[in-house]
Design a protein around this motif. Structure first.
Motif, PDB file in Angstrom:
ATOM      1  N   ALA A 114       0.798  -1.217   0.000  1.00 31.64           N
ATOM      2  CA  ALA A 114       0.000   0.000   0.000  1.00 31.64           C
ATOM      3  C   ALA A 114       0.837   1.276   0.000  1.00 31.64           C
ATOM      4  O   ALA A 114       0.285   2.379  -0.005  1.00 31.64           O
ATOM      5  CB  ALA A 114      -0.942   0.010   1.211  1.00 31.64           C
ATOM      6  N   LEU A 115       2.155   1.135   0.028  1.00 32.78           N
ATOM      7  CA  LEU A 115       3.037   2.296  -0.046  1.00 32.78           C
ATOM      8  C   LEU A 115       4.389   1.865  -0.557  1.00 32.78           C
ATOM      9  O   LEU A 115       4.697   0.668  -0.611  1.00 32.78           O
ATOM     10  CB  LEU A 115       3.173   2.986   1.312  1.00 32.78           C
ATOM     11  CG  LEU A 115       4.138   2.423   2.377  1.00 32.78           C
ATOM     12  CD1 LEU A 115       4.262   3.396   3.528  1.00 32.78           C
ATOM     13  CD2 LEU A 115       3.706   1.072   2.873  1.00 32.78           C
ATOM     14  N   GLN A 116       5.195   2.839  -0.964  1.00 30.25           N
ATOM     15  CA  GLN A 116       6.549   2.573  -1.417  1.00 30.25           C
ATOM     16  C   GLN A 116       7.521   3.000  -0.327  1.00 30.25           C
ATOM     17  O   GLN A 116       7.357   4.052   0.297  1.00 30.25           O
ATOM     18  CB  GLN A 116       6.827   3.330  -2.716  1.00 30.25           C
ATOM     19  CG  GLN A 116       5.944   2.883  -3.874  1.00 30.25           C
ATOM     20  CD  GLN A 116       6.219   3.657  -5.153  1.00 30.25           C
ATOM     21  OE1 GLN A 116       6.760   4.754  -5.121  1.00 30.25           O
ATOM     22  NE2 GLN A 116       5.830   3.076  -6.282  1.00 30.25           N
ATOM     23  N   VAL A 117       8.551   2.187  -0.124  1.00 28.46           N
ATOM     24  CA  VAL A 117       9.506   2.419   0.949  1.00 28.46           C
ATOM     25  C   VAL A 117      10.890   2.685   0.371  1.00 28.46           C
ATOM     26  O   VAL A 117      11.355   1.968  -0.512  1.00 28.46           O
ATOM     27  CB  VAL A 117       9.568   1.205   1.907  1.00 28.46           C
ATOM     28  CG1 VAL A 117      10.772   1.306   2.840  1.00 28.46           C
ATOM     29  CG2 VAL A 117       8.288   1.099   2.711  1.00 28.46           C
ATOM     30  N   VAL A 118      11.518   3.726   0.882  1.00 36.17           N
ATOM     31  CA  VAL A 118      12.952   3.942   0.694  1.00 36.17           C
ATOM     32  C   VAL A 118      13.600   3.640   2.037  1.00 36.17           C
ATOM     33  O   VAL A 118      13.273   4.275   3.043  1.00 36.17           O
ATOM     34  CB  VAL A 118      13.266   5.390   0.267  1.00 36.17           C
ATOM     35  CG1 VAL A 118      14.780   5.586   0.169  1.00 36.17           C
ATOM     36  CG2 VAL A 118      12.584   5.728  -1.042  1.00 36.17           C
ATOM     37  N   HIS A 119      14.473   2.640   2.077  1.00 38.16           N
ATOM     38  CA  HIS A 119      15.099   2.267   3.347  1.00 38.16           C
ATOM     39  C   HIS A 119      16.524   2.790   3.367  1.00 38.16           C
ATOM     40  O   HIS A 119      17.414   2.281   2.689  1.00 38.16           O
ATOM     41  CB  HIS A 119      15.106   0.754   3.535  1.00 38.16           C
ATOM     42  CG  HIS A 119      15.377   0.335   4.948  1.00 38.16           C
ATOM     43  ND1 HIS A 119      16.338   0.929   5.725  1.00 38.16           N
ATOM     44  CD2 HIS A 119      14.809  -0.617   5.734  1.00 38.16           C
ATOM     45  CE1 HIS A 119      16.364   0.367   6.914  1.00 38.16           C
ATOM     46  NE2 HIS A 119      15.438  -0.581   6.952  1.00 38.16           N
ATOM     47  N   THR A 120      16.741   3.842   4.169  1.00 37.42           N
ATOM     48  CA  THR A 120      18.054   4.460   4.309  1.00 37.42           C
ATOM     49  C   THR A 120      18.740   3.916   5.556  1.00 37.42           C
ATOM     50  O   THR A 120      18.180   3.978   6.654  1.00 37.42           O
ATOM     51  CB  THR A 120      17.921   5.991   4.413  1.00 37.42           C
ATOM     52  OG1 THR A 120      17.335   6.492   3.203  1.00 37.42           O
ATOM     53  CG2 THR A 120      19.278   6.645   4.628  1.00 37.42           C
ATOM     54  N   VAL A 121      19.938   3.373   5.374  1.00 31.85           N
ATOM     55  CA  VAL A 121      20.738   2.897   6.499  1.00 31.85           C
ATOM     56  C   VAL A 121      22.074   3.632   6.466  1.00 31.85           C
ATOM     57  O   VAL A 121      22.812   3.552   5.484  1.00 31.85           O
ATOM     58  CB  VAL A 121      20.980   1.376   6.436  1.00 31.85           C
ATOM     59  CG1 VAL A 121      21.850   0.937   7.617  1.00 31.85           C
ATOM     60  CG2 VAL A 121      19.672   0.611   6.421  1.00 31.85           C
ATOM     61  N   PHE A 122      22.383   4.354   7.535  1.00 28.00           N
ATOM     62  CA  PHE A 122      23.693   4.974   7.681  1.00 28.00           C
ATOM     63  C   PHE A 122      24.608   3.998   8.412  1.00 28.00           C
ATOM     64  O   PHE A 122      24.218   3.413   9.426  1.00 28.00           O
ATOM     65  CB  PHE A 122      23.584   6.289   8.465  1.00 28.00           C
ATOM     66  CG  PHE A 122      22.917   7.395   7.683  1.00 28.00           C
ATOM     67  CD1 PHE A 122      23.600   8.059   6.668  1.00 28.00           C
ATOM     68  CD2 PHE A 122      21.611   7.761   7.950  1.00 28.00           C
ATOM     69  CE1 PHE A 122      22.986   9.069   5.939  1.00 28.00           C
ATOM     70  CE2 PHE A 122      20.989   8.763   7.235  1.00 28.00           C
ATOM     71  CZ  PHE A 122      21.677   9.426   6.224  1.00 28.00           C
ATOM     72  N   TYR A 123      25.831   3.844   7.908  1.00 24.49           N
ATOM     73  CA  TYR A 123      26.769   2.875   8.473  1.00 24.49           C
ATOM     74  C   TYR A 123      28.193   3.343   8.215  1.00 24.49           C
ATOM     75  O   TYR A 123      28.431   4.291   7.447  1.00 24.49           O
ATOM     76  CB  TYR A 123      26.552   1.494   7.854  1.00 24.49           C
ATOM     77  CG  TYR A 123      26.955   1.407   6.400  1.00 24.49           C
ATOM     78  CD1 TYR A 123      28.174   0.830   6.021  1.00 24.49           C
ATOM     79  CD2 TYR A 123      26.141   1.908   5.373  1.00 24.49           C
ATOM     80  CE1 TYR A 123      28.572   0.758   4.689  1.00 24.49           C
ATOM     81  CE2 TYR A 123      26.516   1.839   4.048  1.00 24.49           C
ATOM     82  CZ  TYR A 123      27.730   1.268   3.704  1.00 24.49           C
ATOM     83  OH  TYR A 123      28.117   1.211   2.386  1.00 24.49           O
ATOM     84  N   SER A 124      29.144   2.691   8.853  1.00 25.32           N
ATOM     85  CA  SER A 124      30.559   2.973   8.637  1.00 25.32           C
ATOM     86  C   SER A 124      31.216   1.787   7.947  1.00 25.32           C
ATOM     87  O   SER A 124      30.960   0.630   8.304  1.00 25.32           O
ATOM     88  CB  SER A 124      31.261   3.246   9.970  1.00 25.32           C
ATOM     89  OG  SER A 124      32.670   3.235   9.807  1.00 25.32           O
ATOM     90  N   GLU A 125      32.071   2.069   6.992  1.00 21.08           N
ATOM     91  CA  GLU A 125      32.768   0.994   6.297  1.00 21.08           C
ATOM     92  C   GLU A 125      33.786   0.294   7.196  1.00 21.08           C
ATOM     93  O   GLU A 125      34.316  -0.755   6.838  1.00 21.08           O
ATOM     94  CB  GLU A 125      33.437   1.544   5.041  1.00 21.08           C
ATOM     95  CG  GLU A 125      32.407   1.974   3.986  1.00 21.08           C
ATOM     96  CD  GLU A 125      33.029   2.521   2.720  1.00 21.08           C
ATOM     97  OE1 GLU A 125      34.192   2.975   2.782  1.00 21.08           O
ATOM     98  OE2 GLU A 125      32.353   2.508   1.673  1.00 21.08           O
ATOM     99  N   GLU A 126      34.055   0.855   8.372  1.00 20.81           N
ATOM    100  CA  GLU A 126      34.924   0.193   9.347  1.00 20.81           C
ATOM    101  C   GLU A 126      34.199  -0.934  10.082  1.00 20.81           C
ATOM    102  O   GLU A 126      34.841  -1.763  10.740  1.00 20.81           O
ATOM    103  CB  GLU A 126      35.465   1.206  10.352  1.00 20.81           C
ATOM    104  CG  GLU A 126      36.393   2.248   9.738  1.00 20.81           C
ATOM    105  CD  GLU A 126      36.997   3.165  10.773  1.00 20.81           C
ATOM    106  OE1 GLU A 126      37.382   2.670  11.853  1.00 20.81           O
ATOM    107  OE2 GLU A 126      37.093   4.382  10.515  1.00 20.81           O
ATOM    108  N   ASP A 127      32.894  -0.953   9.981  1.00 22.72           N
ATOM    109  CA  ASP A 127      32.078  -1.996  10.616  1.00 22.72           C
ATOM    110  C   ASP A 127      31.879  -3.105   9.585  1.00 22.72           C
ATOM    111  O   ASP A 127      30.915  -3.109   8.814  1.00 22.72           O
ATOM    112  CB  ASP A 127      30.741  -1.387  11.056  1.00 22.72           C
ATOM    113  CG  ASP A 127      29.834  -2.384  11.749  1.00 22.72           C
ATOM    114  OD1 ASP A 127      30.187  -3.578  11.821  1.00 22.72           O
ATOM    115  OD2 ASP A 127      28.749  -1.971  12.211  1.00 22.72           O
ATOM    116  N   GLU A 128      32.792  -4.066   9.573  1.00 19.86           N
ATOM    117  CA  GLU A 128      32.832  -5.064   8.507  1.00 19.86           C
ATOM    118  C   GLU A 128      31.596  -5.963   8.497  1.00 19.86           C
ATOM    119  O   GLU A 128      31.129  -6.371   7.425  1.00 19.86           O
ATOM    120  CB  GLU A 128      34.101  -5.899   8.629  1.00 19.86           C
ATOM    121  CG  GLU A 128      35.370  -5.091   8.408  1.00 19.86           C
ATOM    122  CD  GLU A 128      36.632  -5.932   8.532  1.00 19.86           C
ATOM    123  OE1 GLU A 128      36.498  -7.144   8.853  1.00 19.86           O
ATOM    124  OE2 GLU A 128      37.737  -5.396   8.311  1.00 19.86           O
TER     125      GLU A 128
END
Length: 303
Positions: free
Chosen positions: A79-93
């Motif tokens: 019933a809706l469209q989702v944009v899922h934004t995840v902020f992360y660090s490339e140091e977190d393998e």
């Protein structure tokens, strides 16, 4: 941004933050300091199909982020469209490995938006939230944490609740929450294996009620997010930090909007409660103190 550019608060900044926390507790209207806030009657009443942006941060919490991302694959919204934004660090393998697993998946009505950032910026959650708020094109933005899960029917029910609304901020008045889990709980251990789709056993969850839009359940109108950002003018909450910071800016955000949020009914939003905080240095005095406080709060008031 490198770690040498991040530092703890100076004495002056500590005084400013303490003053902000006092002001946000009541007495001084936050809207006085938020001239960008649109009139509520001017907010665009979203029509179906809505677009929702979900914004979360992940630092050494890949085992919980796994459940959140899996829920969007297992129960994609219709019933809706989702944009899922995840902020992360490339140091977190571990988190990088997890996101690489999901970014190859094509899910109807879901678009992945994984955003790397310096860990010092990640550690002050308001920085990423402000970036997402200013850049969003969505009708509504759900600022959440990676231990919140959208189970069957949750997002479609949310779409019905959001259609035509002109609130600044809404929140689910209840979630289904686990008990405070130890680090060796099977729910956590299973998710620490190689990335794969995971399900949750609902019998481990019980109703938990909320009286305001706390940090993981702040659902802001898109017009408000674009106009106001997330505490952009409160400089102490936009400063990169050398370690994960307590999210006092969440209360400041509500204060600036002049509302604790409007409660709405959204079924099957899950909350994985856990005693171990991976974002803090394990074994440190701070980590042990925070874990002790969490256990006491859970025993006394269920929080």
């Amino acid at each position: 941004m490198t770690e040498r550019h991040a530092s703890e608060f100076t004495l002056g900044e500590k005084i400013v933050e303490a003053s902000l926390r006092l002001a946000a507790s009541g007495g001084i209207p936050g809207r006085w300091f938020n001239k960008a806030l649109p009139e509520q009657s001017a907010l665009t009443p979203a029509e179906a199909p809505l677009t929702l942006e979900i914004v979360s941060h992940c630092w050494k919490y890949s085992e919980f982020q796994l459940y959140q991302l899996s829920s969007l694959v297992n129960y994609p919204p219709t019933a809706l469209q989702v944009v899922h934004t995840v902020f992360y660090s490339e140091e977190d393998e571990d988190t990088v490995r997890l996101l690489d697993f999901f970014r190859t998946m094509s899910v109807e009505n879901v678009r992945w938006n994984f955003q790397p950032m310096a860990k010092e910026e990640l550690f002050r959650r308001a920085i990423g939230r402000n970036r997402a708020a200013k850049a969003t094109e969505a009708d509504w933005v759900w600022f959440t944490d990676c231990d919140v899960v959208f189970h069957e029917g949750a997002l479609d029910a949310l779409a019905k609740q959001l259609e035509g609304r002109q609130d600044y901020l809404v929140y689910p008045q209840q979630m289904l929450a686990t008990e405070l889990l130890s680090k060796d709980d099977p729910l956590i251990l299973e998710a620490k294996r190689h990335p794969r789709l995971m399900e949750l056993d609902l019998t481990r969850f019980s109703v938990r009620k909320f009286s305001r839009a706390t940090g993981p359940i702040q659902i802001a109108h898109g017009d408000v997010a674009r106009a106001c950002g997330y505490c952009p003018d409160l400089k102490v909450y936009q400063k990169p930090m050398p370690r994960w910071s307590k999210c006092y800016e969440d209360r400041a955000f509500r204060w600036l909007l002049g509302t604790q949020g409007t409660p709405i009914e959204v079924p099957n939003v899950l909350f994985i409660r856990h005693a171990e905080k991976g974002r803090y240095q394990q074994g440190s005095q701070l980590s042990l103190l925070r874990k002790t406080i969490r256990r006491i709060k859970s025993a006394l008031i269920g929080r």
